[in-house]
Design a protein around this motif. Structure first.
Motif, mmCIF file in Angstrom:
data_model
loop_
_atom_site.group_PDB
_atom_site.id
_atom_site.type_symbol
_atom_site.label_atom_id
_atom_site.label_comp_id
_atom_site.label_asym_id
_atom_site.label_seq_id
_atom_site.Cartn_x
_atom_site.Cartn_y
_atom_site.Cartn_z
ATOM 1 N N VAL A 128 -15.007 38.140 61.758
ATOM 2 C CA VAL A 128 -15.863 38.086 60.576
ATOM 3 C C VAL A 128 -16.381 36.662 60.416
ATOM 4 O O VAL A 128 -15.678 35.693 60.731
ATOM 5 C CB VAL A 128 -15.113 38.511 59.287
ATOM 6 N N ASP A 129 -17.613 36.547 59.932
ATOM 7 C CA ASP A 129 -18.181 35.244 59.615
ATOM 8 C C ASP A 129 -17.794 34.858 58.191
ATOM 9 O O ASP A 129 -17.704 35.702 57.299
ATOM 10 C CB ASP A 129 -19.705 35.268 59.749
ATOM 11 N N ILE A 130 -17.574 33.568 57.985
ATOM 12 C CA ILE A 130 -17.135 33.056 56.696
ATOM 13 C C ILE A 130 -18.101 31.989 56.226
ATOM 14 O O ILE A 130 -18.476 31.093 56.987
ATOM 15 C CB ILE A 130 -15.719 32.443 56.795
ATOM 16 N N LYS A 131 -18.514 32.080 54.967
ATOM 17 C CA LYS A 131 -19.347 31.055 54.358
ATOM 18 C C LYS A 131 -18.435 30.007 53.755
ATOM 19 O O LYS A 131 -17.682 30.274 52.826
ATOM 20 C CB LYS A 131 -20.250 31.663 53.284
ATOM 21 N N THR A 175 -11.539 31.091 53.457
ATOM 22 C CA THR A 175 -10.850 31.512 54.675
ATOM 23 C C THR A 175 -9.911 32.681 54.403
ATOM 24 O O THR A 175 -9.858 33.650 55.177
ATOM 25 C CB THR A 175 -10.066 30.340 55.278
ATOM 26 N N LEU A 176 -9.157 32.619 53.309
ATOM 27 C CA LEU A 176 -8.275 33.732 52.971
ATOM 28 C C LEU A 176 -9.059 35.002 52.677
ATOM 29 O O LEU A 176 -8.663 36.099 53.075
ATOM 30 C CB LEU A 176 -7.404 33.366 51.768
ATOM 31 N N LYS A 177 -10.168 34.866 51.999
ATOM 32 C CA LYS A 177 -11.021 36.025 51.718
ATOM 33 C C LYS A 177 -11.511 36.633 53.032
ATOM 34 O O LYS A 177 -11.509 37.851 53.221
ATOM 35 C CB LYS A 177 -12.201 35.627 50.849
ATOM 36 N N GLY A 178 -11.950 35.775 53.971
ATOM 37 C CA GLY A 178 -12.387 36.265 55.267
ATOM 38 C C GLY A 178 -11.275 36.951 56.036
ATOM 39 O O GLY A 178 -11.492 37.961 56.706
ATOM 40 N N ALA A 179 -10.061 36.413 55.931
ATOM 41 C CA ALA A 179 -8.917 37.026 56.606
ATOM 42 C C ALA A 179 -8.641 38.423 56.057
ATOM 43 O O ALA A 179 -8.352 39.359 56.810
ATOM 44 C CB ALA A 179 -7.686 36.140 56.448
ATOM 45 N N CYS A 180 -8.746 38.566 54.741
ATOM 46 C CA CYS A 180 -8.559 39.892 54.133
ATOM 47 C C CYS A 180 -9.630 40.863 54.622
ATOM 48 O O CYS A 180 -9.342 42.019 54.941
ATOM 49 C CB CYS A 180 -8.608 39.784 52.612
ATOM 50 N N ASP A 181 -10.867 40.393 54.686
ATOM 51 C CA ASP A 181 -11.966 41.243 55.156
ATOM 52 C C ASP A 181 -11.735 41.679 56.602
ATOM 53 O O ASP A 181 -11.997 42.836 56.961
ATOM 54 C CB ASP A 181 -13.299 40.489 55.058
ATOM 55 N N LEU A 182 -11.225 40.764 57.425
ATOM 56 C CA LEU A 182 -10.980 41.084 58.831
ATOM 57 C C LEU A 182 -9.900 42.159 58.962
ATOM 58 O O LEU A 182 -10.053 43.107 59.747
ATOM 59 C CB LEU A 182 -10.569 39.819 59.582
ATOM 60 N N ALA A 183 -8.831 42.033 58.204
ATOM 61 C CA ALA A 183 -7.767 43.046 58.262
ATOM 62 C C ALA A 183 -8.285 44.404 57.814
ATOM 63 O O ALA A 183 -7.969 45.442 58.413
ATOM 64 C CB ALA A 183 -6.585 42.605 57.392
ATOM 65 N N LYS A 184 -9.094 44.400 56.771
ATOM 66 C CA LYS A 184 -9.599 45.662 56.231
ATOM 67 C C LYS A 184 -10.617 46.320 57.161
ATOM 68 O O LYS A 184 -10.798 47.537 57.123
ATOM 69 C CB LYS A 184 -10.215 45.423 54.853
ATOM 70 N N MET A 185 -11.281 45.528 58.013
ATOM 71 C CA MET A 185 -12.242 46.071 58.965
ATOM 72 C C MET A 185 -11.615 47.120 59.875
ATOM 73 O O MET A 185 -12.285 48.044 60.318
ATOM 74 C CB MET A 185 -12.833 44.939 59.830
ATOM 75 N N VAL A 186 -10.331 46.948 60.162
ATOM 76 C CA VAL A 186 -9.658 47.861 61.092
ATOM 77 C C VAL A 186 -8.764 48.861 60.359
ATOM 78 O O VAL A 186 -7.912 49.510 60.970
ATOM 79 C CB VAL A 186 -8.847 47.070 62.140
#
Length: 208
Positions: A128-131, A175-186
């Motif tokens: 995931v890309d992170i702003k 970064t933590l928000k992006g990590a959550c998004d990455l886990a939820k992607m799968v």
């Protein structure tokens, strides 16, 4: 994001419990530590003023992980908190998050899944890309933004996994928000995010 479902249902008044950590304020869980252990951890935190930018206080964890007794206290507190939450995997964010996430995964007897920066994983990966908010370089002092990215190996989580995401500290929360998004992607569920401490003044709690 990164908050248990029951926290969401209780409404906005519990936003401070979206992540758990040992820093000051509503994200602490001092009750998991004896008073003397908490004091010992805090004593080992070195606070550096005006870093990474003026007005902020950076908390250096080098002396925490450099003291085996203190490091064991920190890891033990995390394991104690999560051992009955049916965690099935622990994700650690590159790079300092690895230091805390991997021993917690061992303590919980679950897989450790590294979340890495782009191009660091040899096998097929997703990301995931992170702003990211960065230190201002503009004349008017306004915030500037850049992009970062987190990646994990395909198959790192199974659908329905109950994931604990760990990093060393909370900054902007991006970064933590992006990590959550990455886990939820799968198809994984993020039970909670956990940090050791917080870099105040960067709006991390609001971002989560």
């Amino acid at each position: 994001r990164g908050v248990r479902n029951e926290h969401r249902e209780r409404g906005r008044g519990n936003r401070g419990r979206q992540i758990e950590g040992m820093g000051d304020g509503p994200i602490e869980f001092k009750s998991d530590l004896k008073a003397e252990d908490h004091a010992m951890v805090v004593h080992r935190l070195k606070v550096l003023p005006n870093f990474p930018k003026k007005g902020l206080k950076f908390k250096d964890l080098s002396h925490v992980i450099g003291d085996p007794k203190v490091f064991r206290v920190v890891i033990g507190a995390f394991v104690k908190r999560y051992e009955k939450m049916n965690i099935t995997a622990v994700a650690g964010i590159e790079s300092r998050g690895f230091i805390f996430a991997s021993p917690v995964a061992l303590g919980l007897k679950v897989p450790f899944v590294p979340f890495r920066k782009p191009g660091k994983l040899a096998c097929k990966s997703i990301g995931v890309d992170i702003k990211m908010q960065r230190q201002s370089t503009t004349v008017d002092g306004s915030s500037t933004f850049g992009k970062d990215r987190l990646e994990m190996h395909e198959g790192g989580f199974k659908r329905g996994d109950r994931v604990l995401v760990i990093d060393d500290m909370l900054g902007s929360g991006a970064t933590l928000k992006g990590a959550c998004d990455l886990a939820k992607m799968v198809g994984a569920e993020v039970v909670e995010c956990a940090v050791v401490t917080e870099l105040r003044g960067m709006g991390g709690r609001d971002a989560l």
